[in-house]
Design a protein around this motif. Structure first.
Motif, PDB file in Angstrom:
ATOM      1  N   ALA A  72      15.917 -10.695  -6.181  1.00  0.00           N
ATOM      2  CA  ALA A  72      16.780 -10.235  -7.264  1.00  0.00           C
ATOM      3  C   ALA A  72      16.173  -9.112  -8.093  1.00  0.00           C
ATOM      4  O   ALA A  72      16.799  -8.643  -9.053  1.00  0.00           O
ATOM      5  N   ARG A  73      14.983  -8.644  -7.764  1.00  0.00           N
ATOM      6  CA  ARG A  73      14.351  -7.602  -8.572  1.00  0.00           C
ATOM      7  C   ARG A  73      15.061  -6.258  -8.376  1.00  0.00           C
ATOM      8  O   ARG A  73      15.485  -5.926  -7.268  1.00  0.00           O
ATOM      9  N   PRO A  74      15.157  -5.468  -9.442  1.00  0.00           N
ATOM     10  CA  PRO A  74      15.862  -4.176  -9.354  1.00  0.00           C
ATOM     11  C   PRO A  74      15.206  -3.232  -8.350  1.00  0.00           C
ATOM     12  O   PRO A  74      13.996  -3.282  -8.115  1.00  0.00           O
ATOM     13  N   ALA A  75      16.013  -2.358  -7.795  1.00  0.00           N
ATOM     14  CA  ALA A  75      15.508  -1.396  -6.811  1.00  0.00           C
ATOM     15  C   ALA A  75      14.443  -0.491  -7.417  1.00  0.00           C
ATOM     16  O   ALA A  75      13.495  -0.093  -6.737  1.00  0.00           O
ATOM     17  N   GLU A  76      14.586  -0.171  -8.725  1.00  0.00           N
ATOM     18  CA  GLU A  76      13.626   0.717  -9.375  1.00  0.00           C
ATOM     19  C   GLU A  76      12.237   0.098  -9.479  1.00  0.00           C
ATOM     20  O   GLU A  76      11.241   0.805  -9.677  1.00  0.00           O
ATOM     21  N   ALA A  77      12.165  -1.236  -9.365  1.00  0.00           N
ATOM     22  CA  ALA A  77      10.879  -1.921  -9.522  1.00  0.00           C
ATOM     23  C   ALA A  77      10.049  -1.933  -8.252  1.00  0.00           C
ATOM     24  O   ALA A  77       8.899  -2.388  -8.270  1.00  0.00           O
ATOM     25  N   TRP A  78      10.627  -1.399  -7.156  1.00  0.00           N
ATOM     26  CA  TRP A  78       9.929  -1.525  -5.877  1.00  0.00           C
ATOM     27  C   TRP A  78       9.061  -0.304  -5.598  1.00  0.00           C
ATOM     28  O   TRP A  78       9.537   0.751  -5.203  1.00  0.00           O
ATOM     29  N   HIS A  79       7.773  -0.512  -5.881  1.00  0.00           N
ATOM     30  CA  HIS A  79       6.729   0.469  -5.652  1.00  0.00           C
ATOM     31  C   HIS A  79       5.675  -0.172  -4.754  1.00  0.00           C
ATOM     32  O   HIS A  79       5.735  -1.379  -4.478  1.00  0.00           O
ATOM     33  N   PRO A  80       4.703   0.591  -4.247  1.00  0.00           N
ATOM     34  CA  PRO A  80       3.680   0.002  -3.374  1.00  0.00           C
ATOM     35  C   PRO A  80       3.008  -1.233  -3.965  1.00  0.00           C
ATOM     36  O   PRO A  80       2.719  -2.193  -3.240  1.00  0.00           O
ATOM     37  N   GLU A  81       2.775  -1.251  -5.301  1.00  0.00           N
ATOM     38  CA  GLU A  81       2.116  -2.408  -5.905  1.00  0.00           C
ATOM     39  C   GLU A  81       2.996  -3.652  -5.808  1.00  0.00           C
ATOM     40  O   GLU A  81       2.512  -4.754  -5.523  1.00  0.00           O
ATOM     41  N   THR A  82       4.297  -3.502  -6.047  1.00  0.00           N
ATOM     42  CA  THR A  82       5.228  -4.637  -5.963  1.00  0.00           C
ATOM     43  C   THR A  82       5.335  -5.138  -4.531  1.00  0.00           C
ATOM     44  O   THR A  82       5.365  -6.344  -4.284  1.00  0.00           O
ATOM     45  N   ILE A  83       5.389  -4.208  -3.595  1.00  0.00           N
ATOM     46  CA  ILE A  83       5.487  -4.597  -2.188  1.00  0.00           C
ATOM     47  C   ILE A  83       4.228  -5.329  -1.751  1.00  0.00           C
ATOM     48  O   ILE A  83       4.296  -6.318  -1.010  1.00  0.00           O
ATOM     49  N   SER A  84       3.053  -4.869  -2.208  1.00  0.00           N
ATOM     50  CA  SER A  84       1.805  -5.556  -1.863  1.00  0.00           C
ATOM     51  C   SER A  84       1.812  -6.987  -2.383  1.00  0.00           C
ATOM     52  O   SER A  84       1.349  -7.915  -1.699  1.00  0.00           O
TER      53      SER A  84
ATOM     54  N   ASN B 148      12.053   8.512  -1.445  1.00  0.00           N
ATOM     55  CA  ASN B 148      11.010   8.298  -0.437  1.00  0.00           C
ATOM     56  C   ASN B 148      10.879   6.820  -0.130  1.00  0.00           C
ATOM     57  O   ASN B 148      11.398   5.957  -0.851  1.00  0.00           O
ATOM     58  N   ASN B 149      10.207   6.573   0.962  1.00  0.00           N
ATOM     59  CA  ASN B 149       9.991   5.204   1.425  1.00  0.00           C
ATOM     60  C   ASN B 149       8.659   4.705   0.862  1.00  0.00           C
ATOM     61  O   ASN B 149       7.595   5.203   1.249  1.00  0.00           O
ATOM     62  N   PRO B 150       8.684   3.739  -0.057  1.00  0.00           N
ATOM     63  CA  PRO B 150       7.424   3.277  -0.669  1.00  0.00           C
ATOM     64  C   PRO B 150       6.472   2.620   0.317  1.00  0.00           C
ATOM     65  O   PRO B 150       5.284   2.503   0.041  1.00  0.00           O
ATOM     66  N   MET B 151       6.967   2.207   1.489  1.00  0.00           N
ATOM     67  CA  MET B 151       6.103   1.568   2.474  1.00  0.00           C
ATOM     68  C   MET B 151       5.051   2.541   2.989  1.00  0.00           C
ATOM     69  O   MET B 151       3.978   2.125   3.435  1.00  0.00           O
ATOM     70  N   ARG B 152       5.329   3.839   2.912  1.00  0.00           N
ATOM     71  CA  ARG B 152       4.377   4.833   3.423  1.00  0.00           C
ATOM     72  C   ARG B 152       3.154   4.982   2.529  1.00  0.00           C
ATOM     73  O   ARG B 152       2.153   5.564   2.948  1.00  0.00           O
ATOM     74  N   PHE B 153       3.246   4.500   1.308  1.00  0.00           N
ATOM     75  CA  PHE B 153       2.165   4.705   0.348  1.00  0.00           C
ATOM     76  C   PHE B 153       1.336   3.439   0.123  1.00  0.00           C
ATOM     77  O   PHE B 153       0.543   3.379  -0.807  1.00  0.00           O
ATOM     78  N   LEU B 154       1.562   2.435   0.951  1.00  0.00           N
ATOM     79  CA  LEU B 154       0.761   1.213   0.829  1.00  0.00           C
ATOM     80  C   LEU B 154      -0.678   1.499   1.245  1.00  0.00           C
ATOM     81  O   LEU B 154      -0.927   2.022   2.333  1.00  0.00           O
ATOM     82  N   GLU B 155      -1.601   1.156   0.392  1.00  0.00           N
ATOM     83  CA  GLU B 155      -3.013   1.360   0.718  1.00  0.00           C
ATOM     84  C   GLU B 155      -3.553   0.242   1.594  1.00  0.00           C
ATOM     85  O   GLU B 155      -4.367   0.456   2.484  1.00  0.00           O
ATOM     86  N   GLU B 156      -3.081  -0.973   1.344  1.00  0.00           N
ATOM     87  CA  GLU B 156      -3.582  -2.127   2.094  1.00  0.00           C
ATOM     88  C   GLU B 156      -2.826  -2.267   3.413  1.00  0.00           C
ATOM     89  O   GLU B 156      -1.603  -2.136   3.452  1.00  0.00           O
ATOM     90  N   ARG B 157      -3.540  -2.515   4.479  1.00  0.00           N
ATOM     91  CA  ARG B 157      -2.942  -2.731   5.789  1.00  0.00           C
ATOM     92  C   ARG B 157      -3.155  -4.186   6.191  1.00  0.00           C
ATOM     93  O   ARG B 157      -4.267  -4.706   6.071  1.00  0.00           O
ATOM     94  N   LEU B 158      -2.100  -4.820   6.658  1.00  0.00           N
ATOM     95  CA  LEU B 158      -2.232  -6.198   7.120  1.00  0.00           C
ATOM     96  C   LEU B 158      -3.020  -6.215   8.425  1.00  0.00           C
ATOM     97  O   LEU B 158      -2.801  -5.373   9.302  1.00  0.00           O
TER      98      LEU B 158
END
Length: 473
Positions: free
Chosen positions: A155-167, A204-214
């Motif tokens: 339910a989090r807003p689209a604006e809140a989705w940045h690399p930190e939130t995705i991590s 842009n796609n925030p997934m491209r800026f993730l520093e951590e890799r699984l």
């Protein structure tokens, strides 16, 4: 109708993908009644319309509760005039754009042409539709995110989705469900945000800026012993699921994937030869001789199916003659992949926990039972009782426990076939001709198996001794 696991919206239940208002017990006491969420034209609400309706309904209930007055449901959105297109539903006010992660993901899973099985053809640009298994993989990952932490991320807003939130989301998914599921969520989000960029909802796609890799999952190396496979097949026969035993033996004696075995038809069985064309990555056609053990099993399956069809015809019930070799014999139709996985897991668990004949409480014939450890789900798809403990007297063991089967999966049957072939002395070309592995990768695959069993080392030493004795002369 069967209640399905659709999107979670307060006050709304999903039955076969259709929304229905389900009032709480308090609301029912005030006279509220359930209703299907439809337009006057008869079309069902979409997810966004049901969400908006729920928001308005909750506000109305809250206002009515404070005022002490009667509660009234908000009217369904009026249908569009004839000949006009319906207006886009209003988004819930959860952010500047009104979009949430739920909208981002469902726009991809439920509206993307490739996810819906449609090819994209624009001039000379061609993108084939996603394979059904791939599409289901993404939908399962979306369902996991929807349930995670009570829907907080969903339910989090689209604006809140940045690399930190995705991590943070990926970390929670791994903690709660494991690395494999976290990687599935990552793959799904990458596609969903790429679709969001294509729809021009974000730049842009925030997934491209993730520093951590699984980390990559370590290769799974697990094969079944002869004793384990025999035990598993015996359990399948005892619990009334001989078709699972058929699938197990076909996996071991053909080395084919679950999907190829589930789709196997009688037309592919010719002169005691199974003709496979592997579905994955456009695999090459294979002609696999039927082993004697498998031949007997197929004959027994044909007799069971004929008896069932004869019984249905005698009772006046129409008979559907399926072309598939493997059927869900309780339902009388082909297995769906997910359902087969559930049935296989229950059979393997029963084989691991053991089976007993226990006296019935009403004095009837003894029942087949398995003792389910605390915290494990009771079987639903096999014909056994789930007991917390055995009765004090009268229980007779019919299949001893074999705990090692708890971690055996259907996918391991393909590994088992490779290992057994290697132990039997087949070279890599012979193994490839059965399992369908490409010659380019056969060496890499077999390196996981050749050192796993002492039989191989013994045979190699025997060959070395024979050569040495010949060299001395």
């Amino acid at each position: 109708m069967k209640k399905s696991k659709g999107p979670r919206i307060p006050l709304v239940a999903w039955r076969d993908g259709r929304p229905r208002y389900v009032p709480s017990a308090t609301a029912r006491a005030r006279g509220e009644k359930g209703q299907d969420l439809k337009h006057p034209s008869g079309s069902w609400f979409t997810y966004e319309q049901a969400f908006e309706w729920s928001q308005e309904k909750r506000a109305a209930l809250s206002a009515s509760s404070h005022a002490g007055g009667a509660e009234r449901a908000p009217a369904a959105p009026a249908g569009p005039a004839r000949g006009t297109l319906p207006a886009a539903p209003r988004r819930p006010a959860t952010g500047r754009s009104g979009r949430t992660l739920a909208h981002i993901v469902t726009d991809f899973t439920d509206r993307s042409p490739r996810m819906l099985g449609k090819d994209i053809v624009e001039g000379r640009k061609v993108r084939p539709a996603l394979a059904p298994k791939t599409a289901q993989y993404y939908r399962d990952a979306a369902s996991l995110v929807r349930r995670l932490d009570g829907g907080d991320f969903w339910a989090r807003p689209a604006e809140a989705w940045h690399p930190e939130t995705i991590s943070l989301l990926l970390d929670r998914a791994e903690v709660c469900h494991g690395l494999a599921q976290a990687r599935a969520v990552r793959a799904m989000l990458s596609q969903a945000f790429a679709n969001e960029v294509k729809l021009r909802h974000r730049k842009n796609n925030p997934m491209r800026f993730l520093e951590e890799r699984l980390p990559v999952l370590p290769p799974r190396v697990r094969y079944g012993s002869v004793e384990e496979i025999r035990h598993l097949v015996a359990a399948a026969d005892l619990v009334g699921r001989p078709e699972v035993g058929d699938m197990v033996l076909q996996g071991v004696w053909t080395g084919q994937r679950q999907a190829d075995r589930l789709s196997l038809t009688h037309a592919q069985l010719r002169d005691l030869t199974l003709a496979f064309r592997q579905a994955k990555k456009g695999g090459q056609p294979l002609e696999i001789p039927v082993a004697r053990l498998l031949e007997k099993r197929l004959a027994a399956t044909a007799r069971r199916r004929q008896q069932r069809e004869d019984a249905l015809r005698e009772g006046g019930t129409p008979v559907v003659v399926w072309p598939h070799v493997n059927l869900d014999e309780k339902a009388g139709r082909p297995f769906k992949s997910k359902h087969y996985q559930h049935v296989f897991r229950e059979v393997a668990n029963a084989a691991a926990w053991g089976l007993w004949r226990v006296p019935a409480e009403d004095g009837g014939p003894p029942a087949l039972a398995t003792v389910v450890p605390s915290g494990r789900p009771a079987p639903r798809h096999i014909g056994t009782l789930a007991l917390a403990r055995l009765p004090a007297r009268g229980a007779v063991e019919v299949l001893p426990p074999m705990p090692s089967l708890l971690d055996l999966r259907d996918q391991d049957l393909r590994d088992t076939a490779v290992t057994w072939l290697a132990r039997a002395g087949a070279d890599k070309m012979e193994i490839a001709s059965i399992t369908g592995h490409s010659l380019k990768t056969i060496d890499q695959i077999l390196q996981h198996y050749f050192g796993l069993h002492p039989d191989l080392a013994k045979r190699a030493i025997g060959k070395l001794e024979d050569w040495y004795m010949g060299a001395e002369g």
